[in-house]
Write a protein that holds these residues in place. Structure first.
Motif, PDB file in Angstrom:
ATOM      1  N   PHE A  59       0.812  -1.031  -0.164  1.00 58.23           N
ATOM      2  CA  PHE A  59       0.033   0.108   0.081  1.00 58.23           C
ATOM      3  C   PHE A  59       0.749   1.144  -0.015  1.00 58.23           C
ATOM      4  CE2 PHE A  59      -3.182  -2.149   2.990  1.00 58.23           C
ATOM      5  CZ  PHE A  59      -3.631  -3.273   2.069  1.00 58.23           C
ATOM      6  N   ALA A  60       0.590   2.332  -0.928  1.00 59.24           N
ATOM      7  CA  ALA A  60       1.304   3.336  -0.743  1.00 59.24           C
ATOM      8  C   ALA A  60       0.304   4.477   0.047  1.00 59.24           C
ATOM      9  CB  ALA A  60       1.508   3.978  -2.391  1.00 59.24           C
ATOM     10  N   ILE A  61       0.865   4.793   1.195  1.00 63.72           N
ATOM     11  CA  ILE A  61       0.093   5.759   1.987  1.00 63.72           C
ATOM     12  C   ILE A  61       0.914   7.090   1.990  1.00 63.72           C
ATOM     13  CG2 ILE A  61      -0.512   5.989   4.450  1.00 63.72           C
ATOM     14  CD1 ILE A  61      -0.410   2.767   4.609  1.00 63.72           C
ATOM     15  N   GLU A  62      -0.016   8.429   1.948  1.00 66.33           N
ATOM     16  CA  GLU A  62       0.479   9.738   2.294  1.00 66.33           C
ATOM     17  C   GLU A  62      -0.480  10.254   3.485  1.00 66.33           C
ATOM     18  OE1 GLU A  62      -0.295  11.490  -1.507  1.00 66.33           O
ATOM     19  OE2 GLU A  62       1.365  10.356  -2.485  1.00 66.33           O
ATOM     20  N   VAL A  63       0.494  10.526   4.485  1.00 69.06           N
ATOM     21  CA  VAL A  63      -0.065  11.017   5.708  1.00 69.06           C
ATOM     22  C   VAL A  63       0.129  12.429   5.886  1.00 69.06           C
ATOM     23  CG1 VAL A  63      -0.331  10.659   8.149  1.00 69.06           C
ATOM     24  CG2 VAL A  63      -0.167   8.672   6.646  1.00 69.06           C
ATOM     25  N   THR A  64      -1.048  13.494   6.378  1.00 68.88           N
ATOM     26  CA  THR A  64      -0.625  14.421   6.770  1.00 68.88           C
ATOM     27  C   THR A  64      -0.746  14.483   8.390  1.00 68.88           C
ATOM     28  OG1 THR A  64      -2.754  15.326   6.622  1.00 68.88           O
ATOM     29  CG2 THR A  64      -1.035  15.805   4.859  1.00 68.88           C
ATOM     30  N   TYR A  65       0.169  15.055   9.171  1.00 71.03           N
ATOM     31  CA  TYR A  65      -0.144  15.053  10.948  1.00 71.03           C
ATOM     32  C   TYR A  65       0.539  16.234  11.220  1.00 71.03           C
ATOM     33  CZ  TYR A  65       4.880  14.029  10.668  1.00 71.03           C
ATOM     34  OH  TYR A  65       6.335  13.963  10.724  1.00 71.03           O
ATOM     35  N   ASN A  66       0.253  16.358  12.557  1.00 73.60           N
ATOM     36  CA  ASN A  66       0.574  17.845  13.344  1.00 73.60           C
ATOM     37  C   ASN A  66       2.196  17.309  14.072  1.00 73.60           C
ATOM     38  OD1 ASN A  66       0.995  19.866  15.119  1.00 73.60           O
ATOM     39  ND2 ASN A  66      -0.884  19.930  15.857  1.00 73.60           N
ATOM     40  N   PRO A  67       2.985  17.956  13.672  1.00 70.05           N
ATOM     41  CA  PRO A  67       4.151  17.608  14.296  1.00 70.05           C
ATOM     42  C   PRO A  67       4.482  18.230  15.662  1.00 70.05           C
ATOM     43  CG  PRO A  67       4.751  19.311  12.645  1.00 70.05           C
ATOM     44  CD  PRO A  67       3.116  18.860  12.478  1.00 70.05           C
ATOM     45  N   ASN A  68       3.576  19.065  16.121  1.00 71.42           N
ATOM     46  CA  ASN A  68       3.725  19.796  17.264  1.00 71.42           C
ATOM     47  C   ASN A  68       3.141  18.955  18.384  1.00 71.42           C
ATOM     48  OD1 ASN A  68       5.174  22.172  16.262  1.00 71.42           O
ATOM     49  ND2 ASN A  68       3.093  22.559  15.452  1.00 71.42           N
ATOM     50  N   THR A  69       2.648  17.753  18.183  1.00 74.44           N
ATOM     51  CA  THR A  69       2.024  16.755  19.203  1.00 74.44           C
ATOM     52  C   THR A  69       2.484  15.585  19.405  1.00 74.44           C
ATOM     53  OG1 THR A  69       0.508  15.886  17.540  1.00 74.44           O
ATOM     54  CG2 THR A  69      -0.299  17.713  18.717  1.00 74.44           C
ATOM     55  N   TYR A  70       2.677  14.907  20.333  1.00 75.66           N
ATOM     56  CA  TYR A  70       3.480  13.414  20.360  1.00 75.66           C
ATOM     57  C   TYR A  70       2.484  12.773  21.262  1.00 75.66           C
ATOM     58  CZ  TYR A  70       6.176   9.733  19.937  1.00 75.66           C
ATOM     59  OH  TYR A  70       7.009   8.457  19.838  1.00 75.66           O
ATOM     60  N   PRO A  71       2.239  11.517  20.768  1.00 74.13           N
ATOM     61  CA  PRO A  71       2.259  11.136  19.671  1.00 74.13           C
ATOM     62  C   PRO A  71       1.635  11.992  18.434  1.00 74.13           C
ATOM     63  CG  PRO A  71       0.607   9.498  20.678  1.00 74.13           C
ATOM     64  CD  PRO A  71       1.304  10.690  21.523  1.00 74.13           C
ATOM     65  N   HIS A  72       2.070  11.997  17.223  1.00 75.93           N
ATOM     66  CA  HIS A  72       1.686  12.963  16.338  1.00 75.93           C
ATOM     67  C   HIS A  72       0.185  12.555  15.697  1.00 75.93           C
ATOM     68  CE1 HIS A  72       5.855  14.350  15.822  1.00 75.93           C
ATOM     69  NE2 HIS A  72       6.169  13.077  15.630  1.00 75.93           N
ATOM     70  N   VAL A  73      -0.715  13.699  15.733  1.00 75.17           N
ATOM     71  CA  VAL A  73      -2.202  13.390  15.741  1.00 75.17           C
ATOM     72  C   VAL A  73      -2.149  13.469  14.160  1.00 75.17           C
ATOM     73  CG1 VAL A  73      -4.353  14.327  15.770  1.00 75.17           C
ATOM     74  CG2 VAL A  73      -2.829  14.353  17.603  1.00 75.17           C
ATOM     75  N   VAL A  74      -2.715  12.473  13.521  1.00 74.39           N
ATOM     76  CA  VAL A  74      -2.821  12.384  12.015  1.00 74.39           C
ATOM     77  C   VAL A  74      -4.187  13.251  11.556  1.00 74.39           C
ATOM     78  CG1 VAL A  74      -3.457  10.707  10.114  1.00 74.39           C
ATOM     79  CG2 VAL A  74      -1.876  10.042  11.746  1.00 74.39           C
ATOM     80  N   ASN A  75      -4.019  14.355  10.626  1.00 76.68           N
ATOM     81  CA  ASN A  75      -4.857  15.154  10.247  1.00 76.68           C
ATOM     82  C   ASN A  75      -5.652  14.546   9.081  1.00 76.68           C
ATOM     83  OD1 ASN A  75      -4.263  16.916  12.108  1.00 76.68           O
ATOM     84  ND2 ASN A  75      -2.753  17.938  10.835  1.00 76.68           N
ATOM     85  N   GLY A  76      -4.983  14.002   8.254  1.00 76.28           N
ATOM     86  CA  GLY A  76      -5.758  13.186   7.043  1.00 76.28           C
ATOM     87  C   GLY A  76      -4.666  12.702   6.085  1.00 76.28           C
TER      88      GLY A  76
END
Length: 148
Positions: A59-76
Motif C-alpha cells: 500500500f502506498a500511503i500519504e499522511v498529513t500530521y501535526n508535528p507539534n503533538t506527540y504522539p503525532h495526531v494524523v490530520n488526513g
C-alpha cells in the motif's frame, strides 16, 4: 524564547522575549502564547509517506500530521495504491511509538468500507503490526516503512 543581554554595569541582566515568528515581545507570556486565531490546521501539518508491505501486497500511503503533538495526531491523507477501491481517505490516527491509521474507502468497488492499520515502532524506522477491514484490526500482518 528568551535571550539575555548584560546591563551597562554588567551586574543586571535584561531578558528579551521573542514569539515563534521571531518578533520581539514584552513578556514571557506573550512569547509562549498560542496564537490560535492566526494558525490554521494546514499550518500545523506536515506530510510523510509510508509503504505498507503485507506479503505480495504493498500500500502506498500519504499522511498529513501535526508535528507539534506527540504522539503525532494524523490530520488526513490517502492510501493511494495497492488496496482494492483505492484511493482511501485517512480519517484519523496517530504516529509515535505506535501507529494507528483509520481510513474509509473513497474509490469504487465492492471492497470493505473502512480499514484500520495498527503497529509498533521498530528500527530501522518502520512499524510492525496488523490491519483489518470494517472495524477489525488484526486480520493481516504487515511491516510499514516510514519514508519521511
Amino acid at each position: 524564547m528568551t535571550t539575555q543581554a548584560r546591563g551597562e554595569k554588567g551586574l543586571r541582566t535584561e531578558h528579551r522575549f521573542h514569539n515563534p515568528q521571531g518578533a520581539e515581545v514584552k513578556t514571557r507570556d506573550e512569547a509562549f502564547a498560542a496564537q490560535q486565531a492566526d494558525v490554521s490546521a494546514q499550518d500545523l501539518s506536515t506530510g510523510c509517506k509510508l509503504t505498507l508491505h503485507s506479503g505480495q501486497v504493498t500500500f502506498a500511503i500519504e499522511v498529513t500530521y501535526n508535528p507539534n503533538t506527540y504522539p503525532h495526531v494524523v490530520n488526513g491523507g490517502q492510501i493511494t495504491a495497492g488496496i482494492c477501491g483505492a484511493p482511501w481517505d485517512i480519517t484519523g490516527g496517530t504516529i509515535g511509538e505506535t501507529l494507528r491509521l483509520d481510513a474509509k474507502r473513497a474509490g469504487q468497488g465492492s471492497c470493505a468500507s473502512t480499514i484500520t492499520i495498527v503497529g509498533e515502532y521498530q528500527n530501522p524506522p518502520a512499524y510492525r503490526g496488523t490491519y483489518g477491514f470494517n472495524g477489525a484490526t488484526s486480520s493481516f500482518k504487515h511491516t510499514t516503512r516510514y519514508e519521511c
